[in-house]
Design a protein around this motif. Sequence first.
Motif, PDB file in Angstrom:
ATOM      1  N   HIS A 193      45.134  27.447  49.169  1.00  0.00           N
ATOM      2  CA  HIS A 193      44.811  28.662  48.432  1.00  0.00           C
ATOM      3  C   HIS A 193      43.405  28.511  47.849  1.00  0.00           C
ATOM      4  O   HIS A 193      42.787  27.463  47.949  1.00  0.00           O
ATOM      5  CB  HIS A 193      45.848  28.931  47.342  1.00  0.00           C
ATOM      6  CG  HIS A 193      47.127  29.498  47.868  1.00  0.00           C
ATOM      7  ND1 HIS A 193      47.616  30.730  47.523  1.00  0.00           N
ATOM      8  CD2 HIS A 193      48.010  28.984  48.763  1.00  0.00           C
ATOM      9  CE1 HIS A 193      48.753  30.964  48.159  1.00  0.00           C
ATOM     10  NE2 HIS A 193      49.022  29.916  48.922  1.00  0.00           N
ATOM     11  N   THR A 194      42.912  29.577  47.241  1.00  0.00           N
ATOM     12  CA  THR A 194      41.502  29.593  46.840  1.00  0.00           C
ATOM     13  C   THR A 194      41.288  29.566  45.327  1.00  0.00           C
ATOM     14  O   THR A 194      40.154  29.677  44.869  1.00  0.00           O
ATOM     15  CB  THR A 194      40.805  30.844  47.411  1.00  0.00           C
ATOM     16  OG1 THR A 194      41.496  32.018  46.952  1.00  0.00           O
ATOM     17  CG2 THR A 194      40.809  30.805  48.936  1.00  0.00           C
ATOM     18  N   THR A 195      42.362  29.429  44.538  1.00  0.00           N
ATOM     19  CA  THR A 195      42.200  29.361  43.092  1.00  0.00           C
ATOM     20  C   THR A 195      41.578  28.034  42.697  1.00  0.00           C
ATOM     21  O   THR A 195      42.055  26.971  43.096  1.00  0.00           O
ATOM     22  CB  THR A 195      43.554  29.522  42.384  1.00  0.00           C
ATOM     23  OG1 THR A 195      44.118  30.793  42.724  1.00  0.00           O
ATOM     24  CG2 THR A 195      43.391  29.444  40.864  1.00  0.00           C
ATOM     25  N   ASP A 196      40.508  28.106  41.929  1.00  0.00           N
ATOM     26  CA  ASP A 196      39.847  26.907  41.437  1.00  0.00           C
ATOM     27  C   ASP A 196      40.246  26.643  39.988  1.00  0.00           C
ATOM     28  O   ASP A 196      40.699  27.542  39.275  1.00  0.00           O
ATOM     29  CB  ASP A 196      38.326  27.051  41.517  1.00  0.00           C
ATOM     30  CG  ASP A 196      37.812  27.011  42.952  1.00  0.00           C
ATOM     31  OD1 ASP A 196      38.485  26.388  43.801  1.00  0.00           O
ATOM     32  OD2 ASP A 196      36.742  27.605  43.202  1.00  0.00           O
ATOM     33  N   PHE A 197      40.004  25.439  39.545  1.00  0.00           N
ATOM     34  CA  PHE A 197      40.321  25.067  38.165  1.00  0.00           C
ATOM     35  C   PHE A 197      39.610  25.977  37.173  1.00  0.00           C
ATOM     36  O   PHE A 197      40.185  26.395  36.169  1.00  0.00           O
ATOM     37  CB  PHE A 197      39.929  23.605  37.944  1.00  0.00           C
ATOM     38  CG  PHE A 197      40.306  23.047  36.603  1.00  0.00           C
ATOM     39  CD1 PHE A 197      41.629  22.927  36.231  1.00  0.00           C
ATOM     40  CD2 PHE A 197      39.321  22.621  35.714  1.00  0.00           C
ATOM     41  CE1 PHE A 197      41.984  22.403  34.992  1.00  0.00           C
ATOM     42  CE2 PHE A 197      39.666  22.092  34.478  1.00  0.00           C
ATOM     43  CZ  PHE A 197      40.995  21.985  34.121  1.00  0.00           C
TER      44      PHE A 197
END
Length: 202
Positions: A161-165
């Motif tokens: 997935h593409t969610t970053d911290f």
Amino acid sequence: MSITALALNCTLNPSPTPSSTELIAQQVLDALAEHDVNGSMIRVVDHDVRPGVEADMGDGDAWPEIRRRLLAADILVLATPTWLGQHSSVCQRVFERLDAELSETDDHGRPLTYGKVAVVAVVGNEDGAHHIIAIALQALNDVGFTVPAQSGVYWNGEAMHTTDFKDLAAVPEKVATTTGTLAANAAHLVSILQPNEYPAVS
């Protein structure tokens, strides 16, 4: 007793691009500040750190100044993103340059990193954090840093997935708790090491 920390942010993104690695490194510095540790950060990719395993690779090499600041600090915070399950190439460059510390010693034969503490922070939306922390702590200990208990903190997003911290609305409780423990243990270990030097190398 004055304690200082330097965070090396090994993101691949040059400034001013937002960096999840910078965010988790800053969170570690903020947690250390709660123990009266003064911290600063360097985004390594912004500097011309030459390839090699010497303390100074010649005219224009930015590592000698970074190294000066690193050796002036009591705590090193090494922060890296995860790419293909591995630490970043920038982080690898730091490891390679730190190799020189094995031959840079004081009058008692001790590496100049003796008595300094190292911790590691890792972010990424794929597996690899435990592997990276293990590799990093081994490398840092090998060149003379001392490693406290529970000295690694990480965040892994959902795989593929593409969610970053940096996109999270809040820091996950487990990450915040681990960061707090890491900071407390690092500051505690420095307080023990500062008045108690390692023995001379025979």
